[in-house]
Design a protein around this motif. Structure first.
Motif, PDB file in Angstrom:
ATOM      1  N   ARG A  54       0.855  -1.201   0.000  1.00  0.00           N
ATOM      2  CA  ARG A  54       0.000   0.000   0.000  1.00  0.00           C
ATOM      3  C   ARG A  54       0.881   1.238   0.000  1.00  0.00           C
ATOM      4  NH1 ARG A  54      -4.525   0.831  -1.815  1.00  0.00           N
ATOM      5  NH2 ARG A  54      -5.564  -0.771  -0.569  1.00  0.00           N
ATOM      6  N   PHE A  64      -6.226  -3.196 -15.172  1.00  0.00           N
ATOM      7  CA  PHE A  64      -6.434  -2.104 -14.214  1.00  0.00           C
ATOM      8  C   PHE A  64      -7.799  -2.294 -13.554  1.00  0.00           C
ATOM      9  CE2 PHE A  64      -8.422   2.110 -13.539  1.00  0.00           C
ATOM     10  CZ  PHE A  64      -7.615   2.549 -12.507  1.00  0.00           C
ATOM     11  N   GLN A  79      -8.298  -7.499  -8.803  1.00  0.00           N
ATOM     12  CA  GLN A  79      -8.097  -6.052  -9.001  1.00  0.00           C
ATOM     13  C   GLN A  79      -6.623  -5.747  -9.253  1.00  0.00           C
ATOM     14  OE1 GLN A  79     -10.192  -3.075  -8.164  1.00  0.00           O
ATOM     15  NE2 GLN A  79      -8.909  -1.753  -6.935  1.00  0.00           N
ATOM     16  N   HIS A  80      -6.353  -5.018 -10.329  1.00  0.00           N
ATOM     17  CA  HIS A  80      -5.010  -4.548 -10.713  1.00  0.00           C
ATOM     18  C   HIS A  80      -4.055  -5.670 -11.150  1.00  0.00           C
ATOM     19  CE1 HIS A  80      -6.319  -0.632  -9.710  1.00  0.00           C
ATOM     20  NE2 HIS A  80      -5.818  -0.490  -8.507  1.00  0.00           N
ATOM     21  N   ARG A  84       1.659  -6.788  -9.289  1.00  0.00           N
ATOM     22  CA  ARG A  84       1.924  -6.210  -7.959  1.00  0.00           C
ATOM     23  C   ARG A  84       1.916  -7.250  -6.846  1.00  0.00           C
ATOM     24  NH1 ARG A  84      -3.243  -2.855  -5.526  1.00  0.00           N
ATOM     25  NH2 ARG A  84      -4.836  -4.438  -5.881  1.00  0.00           N
ATOM     26  N   HIS A 157       1.434   2.919 -10.669  1.00  0.00           N
ATOM     27  CA  HIS A 157       0.516   3.446  -9.631  1.00  0.00           C
ATOM     28  C   HIS A 157       1.304   4.231  -8.570  1.00  0.00           C
ATOM     29  CE1 HIS A 157      -2.778   3.591  -6.827  1.00  0.00           C
ATOM     30  NE2 HIS A 157      -3.511   2.712  -7.479  1.00  0.00           N
ATOM     31  N   TYR A 159       2.339   6.545  -5.696  1.00  0.00           N
ATOM     32  CA  TYR A 159       1.812   7.234  -4.516  1.00  0.00           C
ATOM     33  C   TYR A 159       2.834   8.311  -4.138  1.00  0.00           C
ATOM     34  CZ  TYR A 159      -1.471   3.337  -3.275  1.00  0.00           C
ATOM     35  OH  TYR A 159      -2.461   2.390  -3.233  1.00  0.00           O
ATOM     36  N   LYS A 181     -14.938   8.028 -11.333  1.00  0.00           N
ATOM     37  CA  LYS A 181     -15.330   6.759 -10.702  1.00  0.00           C
ATOM     38  C   LYS A 181     -16.133   6.975  -9.417  1.00  0.00           C
ATOM     39  CE  LYS A 181     -12.430   3.163 -10.909  1.00  0.00           C
ATOM     40  NZ  LYS A 181     -11.161   2.415 -10.737  1.00  0.00           N
ATOM     41  N   ASP A 202     -11.320   9.911  -7.708  1.00  0.00           N
ATOM     42  CA  ASP A 202     -10.896   8.713  -8.438  1.00  0.00           C
ATOM     43  C   ASP A 202     -11.280   8.917  -9.903  1.00  0.00           C
ATOM     44  OD1 ASP A 202     -10.050   6.227  -9.155  1.00  0.00           O
ATOM     45  OD2 ASP A 202     -11.358   5.111  -7.792  1.00  0.00           O
ATOM     46  N   VAL A 236      -4.531   8.353 -14.107  1.00  0.00           N
ATOM     47  CA  VAL A 236      -5.510   8.238 -13.021  1.00  0.00           C
ATOM     48  C   VAL A 236      -5.059   9.124 -11.866  1.00  0.00           C
ATOM     49  CG1 VAL A 236      -6.565   6.627 -11.360  1.00  0.00           C
ATOM     50  CG2 VAL A 236      -6.100   5.880 -13.709  1.00  0.00           C
ATOM     51  N   TRP A 238      -6.002   9.665  -7.867  1.00  0.00           N
ATOM     52  CA  TRP A 238      -6.759   8.987  -6.797  1.00  0.00           C
ATOM     53  C   TRP A 238      -6.347   9.496  -5.426  1.00  0.00           C
ATOM     54  CZ3 TRP A 238      -5.216   4.671  -3.303  1.00  0.00           C
ATOM     55  CH2 TRP A 238      -6.298   4.125  -2.614  1.00  0.00           C
ATOM     56  N   GLU A 263      -1.210   8.463 -11.644  1.00  0.00           N
ATOM     57  CA  GLU A 263      -0.824   7.155 -12.170  1.00  0.00           C
ATOM     58  C   GLU A 263      -0.907   7.126 -13.702  1.00  0.00           C
ATOM     59  OE1 GLU A 263      -3.867   4.636 -10.397  1.00  0.00           O
ATOM     60  OE2 GLU A 263      -3.981   5.999  -8.712  1.00  0.00           O
TER      61      GLU A 263
HETATM   62  O1  LIG Z   1      -7.010  -0.702  -3.184  1.00  0.00           O
HETATM   63  P1  LIG Z   1      -6.254  -0.959  -4.483  1.00  0.00           P
HETATM   64  O2  LIG Z   1      -6.678  -2.234  -5.140  1.00  0.00           O
HETATM   65  O3  LIG Z   1      -4.778  -0.893  -4.275  1.00  0.00           O
HETATM   66  O4  LIG Z   1      -6.640   0.211  -5.472  1.00  0.00           O
HETATM   67  C1  LIG Z   1      -6.370   1.530  -5.145  1.00  0.00           C
HETATM   68  C2  LIG Z   1      -6.958   2.460  -6.208  1.00  0.00           C
HETATM   69  O5  LIG Z   1      -6.261   2.260  -7.410  1.00  0.00           O
HETATM   70  C3  LIG Z   1      -6.638   3.148  -8.490  1.00  0.00           C
HETATM   71  O6  LIG Z   1      -6.246   4.446  -8.204  1.00  0.00           O
HETATM   72  C4  LIG Z   1      -8.115   3.082  -8.784  1.00  0.00           C
HETATM   73  O7  LIG Z   1      -8.524   4.078  -9.688  1.00  0.00           O
HETATM   74  C5  LIG Z   1      -8.934   3.188  -7.521  1.00  0.00           C
HETATM   75  O8  LIG Z   1     -10.301   2.922  -7.827  1.00  0.00           O
HETATM   76  C6  LIG Z   1      -8.431   2.214  -6.475  1.00  0.00           C
HETATM   77  O9  LIG Z   1      -9.199   2.367  -5.312  1.00  0.00           O
END
Ligand SMILES: O=P(O)(O)OC[C@H]1O[C@H](O)[C@H](O)[C@@H](O)[C@@H]1O
Length: 289
Positions: A54, A64, A79-80, A84, A157, A159, A181, A202, A236, A238, A263
């Protein structure tokens, strides 16, 4: 100038600055510029390979978010995607007088069976992380080693560590269309030259023509980052803000004030890659103290 190879990560050092990269996800978790941390990593992040990191710079590949189209080749993936949450291997390190860099690799044969069954393609990723004085460059190459074409998305992605979210603005997105979003995926056009983050945010900015996106950390625009993207058409932005922050088990409730994700990615459609072919993308982030 040096490359330190440890059990779980590699540390690059150059001109009083350093970068840490975990093998897990090839995730950059720190960019320390002469004593100042520039990349956000949640103090509640898992770093033991049981969950995606994180913070830092996770690599999103080959999907994505979750695929919106159930017939997409990547629809069954979490997701993603895969990158990762998979362990990369160190391929080589390269140093010259101006920079220090490493290459990390991930092939389909190195990912877990349970993930591979969701996307049974033969592929190779090569990720190059380069540290220069005041600049971090990350480049991703995707190779199709299968006998048929495959579709994928990719995103870096990032941060960013932010001293105070109320002073932050992102410049370079005015007049760009985006998918919101947090507003039922409504399509809008950005009206602001300086995008401020004051609520859950988002957005997928589509086909961003801007050569350099600026992330201003201070209201006088002195401190901040410039972001240059190579072959990553979308961007993106976020920030989970308060309520979502509270729902994330690996993110402290108040940390939304100290980060923003900007991102660069190719996520609004898929790249179709033919057997034997490669696709390249990357970003250069420069820090202005
Ligand atoms: O919580 P994760 O799976 O790491 O995703 C974290 C974030 O990633 C991106 O920025 C997406 O646009 C968000 O919708 C998502 O919440």
């Amino acid at each position: 100038m040096s490359v330190k190879v440890l059990n779980d990560k590699v540390i690059l050092e150059h001109a009083g600055s350093s970068v840490e990269i975990y093998y897990y996800g090839a995730t950059v978790t720190s960019w320390n510029y002469r004593g100042k941390e520039l990349i956000f990593l949640s103090k509640k992040s898992f770093l033991d390979g049981t969950k995606a990191i994180r913070g830092g710079i996770p690599i999103v590949f080959p999907q994505f978010a979750k695929a919106s189209d159930p017939s997409a080749e990547t629809a069954a993936l979490p997701q993603h995607g895969i990158a990762r949450i998979s362990n990369f291997e160190l391929l080589e390190d390269l140093t010259d007088s101006e920079s220090v860099s490493i290459k990390l690799g991930l092939s389909d044969s190195q990912i877990s069976e349970s993930l591979r069954k969701f996307w049974p393609k033969k592929f190779k990723l090569i990720y190059t992380v380069t540290l220069k004085d005041g600049a971090l460059k990350t480049d991703l190459t995707v190779k199709n080693e299968d006998s048929t074409p495959f579709d994928f998305q990719a995103l870096l992605h990032v941060y960013y560590s932010v001293p105070d979210i109320s002073k932050l603005s992102v410049e370079g997105l005015i007049n760009v269309s985006y998918i919101d979003k947090v507003n039922k995926f409504a399509k809008s056009i950005e009206n602001d030259q300086f995008v401020k983050i004051t609520q859950p945010t988002d957005r997928i900015y589509l086909d961003v023509p801007t050569e350099t996106i600026k992330i201003h950390l201070s209201e006088d625009f002195k401190e901040g980052f410039t972001l240059q993207r190579n072959n990553l058409k979308d961007t993106v932005v976020w920030n989970p803000w308060i309520e979502t922050a509270k729902s994330l088990t690996d993110f402290d409730d108040d940390e939304y004030k100290q980060m923003v994700c900007v991102e660069p990615g190719h996520v609004s459609d898929y790249v179709n890659l033919k057997p034997g072919e490669s696709w390249e993308c990357g970003q250069i982030i420069e820090y202005k103290p």
